[in-house]
Design a protein around this motif. Structure first.
Motif, PDB file in Angstrom:
ATOM      1  N   GLU A  88       9.445 -77.965 -86.595  1.00 45.02           N
ATOM      2  CA  GLU A  88       8.782 -78.296 -85.342  1.00 45.02           C
ATOM      3  C   GLU A  88       9.554 -79.436 -84.682  1.00 45.02           C
ATOM      4  O   GLU A  88       9.943 -80.401 -85.343  1.00 45.02           O
ATOM      5  CB  GLU A  88       7.328 -78.702 -85.575  1.00 45.02           C
ATOM      6  CG  GLU A  88       6.539 -78.848 -84.287  1.00 45.02           C
ATOM      7  CD  GLU A  88       5.087 -78.411 -84.421  1.00 45.02           C
ATOM      8  OE1 GLU A  88       4.617 -78.290 -85.556  1.00 45.02           O
ATOM      9  OE2 GLU A  88       4.443 -78.212 -83.367  1.00 45.02           O
ATOM     10  N   TYR A  89       9.769 -79.303 -83.386  1.00 45.10           N
ATOM     11  CA  TYR A  89      10.597 -80.245 -82.637  1.00 45.10           C
ATOM     12  C   TYR A  89       9.742 -80.946 -81.585  1.00 45.10           C
ATOM     13  O   TYR A  89       9.025 -80.300 -80.820  1.00 45.10           O
ATOM     14  CB  TYR A  89      11.767 -79.506 -81.971  1.00 45.10           C
ATOM     15  CG  TYR A  89      12.745 -78.949 -82.976  1.00 45.10           C
ATOM     16  CD1 TYR A  89      12.471 -77.752 -83.641  1.00 45.10           C
ATOM     17  CD2 TYR A  89      13.907 -79.640 -83.304  1.00 45.10           C
ATOM     18  CE1 TYR A  89      13.351 -77.245 -84.591  1.00 45.10           C
ATOM     19  CE2 TYR A  89      14.780 -79.151 -84.251  1.00 45.10           C
ATOM     20  CZ  TYR A  89      14.496 -77.954 -84.898  1.00 45.10           C
ATOM     21  OH  TYR A  89      15.360 -77.464 -85.849  1.00 45.10           O
ATOM     22  N   PHE A  90       9.859 -82.271 -81.562  1.00 40.03           N
ATOM     23  CA  PHE A  90       9.062 -83.076 -80.648  1.00 40.03           C
ATOM     24  C   PHE A  90       9.980 -83.898 -79.753  1.00 40.03           C
ATOM     25  O   PHE A  90      10.857 -84.612 -80.232  1.00 40.03           O
ATOM     26  CB  PHE A  90       8.160 -84.045 -81.424  1.00 40.03           C
ATOM     27  CG  PHE A  90       7.091 -83.375 -82.233  1.00 40.03           C
ATOM     28  CD1 PHE A  90       7.328 -83.032 -83.552  1.00 40.03           C
ATOM     29  CD2 PHE A  90       5.852 -83.102 -81.680  1.00 40.03           C
ATOM     30  CE1 PHE A  90       6.345 -82.412 -84.311  1.00 40.03           C
ATOM     31  CE2 PHE A  90       4.861 -82.485 -82.427  1.00 40.03           C
ATOM     32  CZ  PHE A  90       5.109 -82.134 -83.749  1.00 40.03           C
ATOM     33  N   THR A 104       7.369 -78.082 -80.224  1.00 44.40           N
ATOM     34  CA  THR A 104       7.771 -76.678 -80.171  1.00 44.40           C
ATOM     35  C   THR A 104       8.102 -76.235 -81.580  1.00 44.40           C
ATOM     36  O   THR A 104       8.927 -76.867 -82.247  1.00 44.40           O
ATOM     37  CB  THR A 104       9.009 -76.459 -79.279  1.00 44.40           C
ATOM     38  OG1 THR A 104       8.709 -76.824 -77.940  1.00 44.40           O
ATOM     39  CG2 THR A 104       9.442 -75.000 -79.322  1.00 44.40           C
ATOM     40  N   ARG A 105       7.434 -75.183 -81.999  1.00 43.93           N
ATOM     41  CA  ARG A 105       7.731 -74.646 -83.334  1.00 43.93           C
ATOM     42  C   ARG A 105       8.859 -73.639 -83.218  1.00 43.93           C
ATOM     43  O   ARG A 105       8.775 -72.693 -82.424  1.00 43.93           O
ATOM     44  CB  ARG A 105       6.481 -73.987 -83.919  1.00 43.93           C
ATOM     45  CG  ARG A 105       6.679 -73.455 -85.332  1.00 43.93           C
ATOM     46  CD  ARG A 105       5.375 -73.472 -86.119  1.00 43.93           C
ATOM     47  NE  ARG A 105       4.300 -72.817 -85.405  1.00 43.93           N
ATOM     48  CZ  ARG A 105       3.844 -71.604 -85.711  1.00 43.93           C
ATOM     49  NH1 ARG A 105       4.387 -70.916 -86.669  1.00 43.93           N
ATOM     50  NH2 ARG A 105       2.849 -71.085 -85.039  1.00 43.93           N
ATOM     51  N   LEU A 106       9.924 -73.886 -83.969  1.00 45.30           N
ATOM     52  CA  LEU A 106      11.072 -72.984 -83.987  1.00 45.30           C
ATOM     53  C   LEU A 106      11.080 -72.215 -85.303  1.00 45.30           C
ATOM     54  O   LEU A 106      11.048 -72.831 -86.374  1.00 45.30           O
ATOM     55  CB  LEU A 106      12.379 -73.754 -83.830  1.00 45.30           C
ATOM     56  CG  LEU A 106      13.668 -72.940 -84.023  1.00 45.30           C
ATOM     57  CD1 LEU A 106      13.805 -71.885 -82.924  1.00 45.30           C
ATOM     58  CD2 LEU A 106      14.892 -73.845 -84.042  1.00 45.30           C
ATOM     59  N   THR A 107      11.119 -70.909 -85.203  1.00 46.94           N
ATOM     60  CA  THR A 107      11.269 -70.053 -86.373  1.00 46.94           C
ATOM     61  C   THR A 107      12.586 -69.311 -86.237  1.00 46.94           C
ATOM     62  O   THR A 107      12.813 -68.618 -85.236  1.00 46.94           O
ATOM     63  CB  THR A 107      10.117 -69.044 -86.481  1.00 46.94           C
ATOM     64  OG1 THR A 107       8.885 -69.753 -86.570  1.00 46.94           O
ATOM     65  CG2 THR A 107      10.291 -68.158 -87.711  1.00 46.94           C
ATOM     66  N   VAL A 108      13.471 -69.466 -87.225  1.00 44.48           N
ATOM     67  CA  VAL A 108      14.746 -68.770 -87.221  1.00 44.48           C
ATOM     68  C   VAL A 108      14.703 -67.709 -88.298  1.00 44.48           C
ATOM     69  O   VAL A 108      14.502 -68.004 -89.476  1.00 44.48           O
ATOM     70  CB  VAL A 108      15.918 -69.736 -87.465  1.00 44.48           C
ATOM     71  CG1 VAL A 108      17.239 -68.965 -87.452  1.00 44.48           C
ATOM     72  CG2 VAL A 108      15.930 -70.844 -86.422  1.00 44.48           C
ATOM     73  N   LYS A 109      14.887 -66.482 -87.874  1.00 45.04           N
ATOM     74  CA  LYS A 109      14.841 -65.366 -88.809  1.00 45.04           C
ATOM     75  C   LYS A 109      16.226 -65.160 -89.418  1.00 45.04           C
ATOM     76  O   LYS A 109      17.224 -65.158 -88.700  1.00 45.04           O
ATOM     77  CB  LYS A 109      14.375 -64.100 -88.105  1.00 45.04           C
ATOM     78  CG  LYS A 109      12.962 -64.216 -87.545  1.00 45.04           C
ATOM     79  CD  LYS A 109      12.473 -62.899 -86.979  1.00 45.04           C
ATOM     80  CE  LYS A 109      13.230 -62.546 -85.711  1.00 45.04           C
ATOM     81  NZ  LYS A 109      12.668 -61.320 -85.079  1.00 45.04           N
ATOM     82  N   PRO A 110      16.279 -64.988 -90.744  1.00 50.44           N
ATOM     83  CA  PRO A 110      17.592 -64.820 -91.394  1.00 50.44           C
ATOM     84  C   PRO A 110      18.213 -63.467 -91.065  1.00 50.44           C
ATOM     85  O   PRO A 110      17.546 -62.568 -90.590  1.00 50.44           O
ATOM     86  CB  PRO A 110      17.266 -64.938 -92.886  1.00 50.44           C
ATOM     87  CG  PRO A 110      15.828 -64.598 -92.993  1.00 50.44           C
ATOM     88  CD  PRO A 110      15.168 -65.001 -91.709  1.00 50.44           C
TER      89      PRO A 110
END
Lengths: 110, 114
Positions: A88-90, A104-110
């Motif tokens: 999560e980025y603030f 902002t929640r960042l989800t990176v899919k492998p």
């Protein structure tokens, strides 16, 4: 009222995609700008900061942010994200006191 | 050196009870902040202390919330007559000075009010 706005609540990307997270603030005058990151299960930690000088700021782990005074913006960027960037980025703005965006929640899919 | 520490790490309490949350800032840091992090709500500023100045309490959500900082170091956040909506993670941060300095965050206290 002074505020910090982060436009995206949740961003989902695939590895190697480029990232840009928006941050706008409503403070007038001189501000100090920050991006913090919170990895799952870890403390909030500083990613990068801008006080003065070159408006393009380099941070850790390949992140950078650009201060555009005319747009009251401080967007965070990374050319190629990795799975380990999932967090999560603030965005935060300091003008006599510190105010954070909603994150902002960042989800990176492998 | 040691970072910001908070205790307890988890607190479960019953509605109506009082709770105290503790924060030990980094030695030498004059500024201390309390925030509340609720699911999906981001970081909500509660209160900050700067040296011996009167604290900025403008973020406290109600008069059930109070905080003190003894000797310019350790701080305690007290919530009286807890309500279920007080459930959140309470974060403490410290920095060298008020304006512009990086804040160092503690691990937080997860408060659950049943």
């Amino acid at each position: 009222a002074q505020s910090v706005s982060q436009h995206n609540h949740h961003v989902i990307l695939s590895e190697a995609a480029s990232l840009e997270l928006g941050c706008n603030y409503s403070y007038g005058g001189t501000v100090n700008l920050f991006w913090y990151v919170q990895y799952p299960g870890q403390h909030l930690q500083l990613l990068l900061k801008y006080f003065s000088g070159d408006p393009l700021v380099k941070g850790i782990k390949g992140f950078e942010a650009e201060f555009i005074k005319s747009k009251f913006s401080f967007n965070l960027r990374k050319p190629s994200v990795q799975w380990s960037d999932t967090a999560e980025y603030f965005c935060a703005v300091n003008n006599n006191d510190m105010r954070f965006g909603a994150g902002t929640r960042l989800t990176v899919k492998p | 050196g040691a970072g910001v520490s908070q205790s307890p790490s988890n607190k479960v309490t019953e509605k109506g009870k009082d709770v105290e949350l503790r924060c030990d800032p980094i030695s030498g840091h004059t500024a201390l902040y309390w925030y509340r992090q609720s699911l999906g709500q981001g970081l909500e500023f509660l209160i900050y202390f700067q040296g011996n100045s009167a604290p900025d309490k403008s973020g406290l959500p109600s008069d059930r919330f109070s905080a003190e900082r003894t000797g310019g170091s350790v701080s305690t956040l007290t919530i009286q007559r807890t309500q279920q909506e007080d459930s959140a993670v309470y974060l403490c941060a410290s920095s060298y000075a008020l304006a512009g300095d990086e804040q160092f965050f503690g691990p937080g206290t997860r408060l659950t009010v049943l």
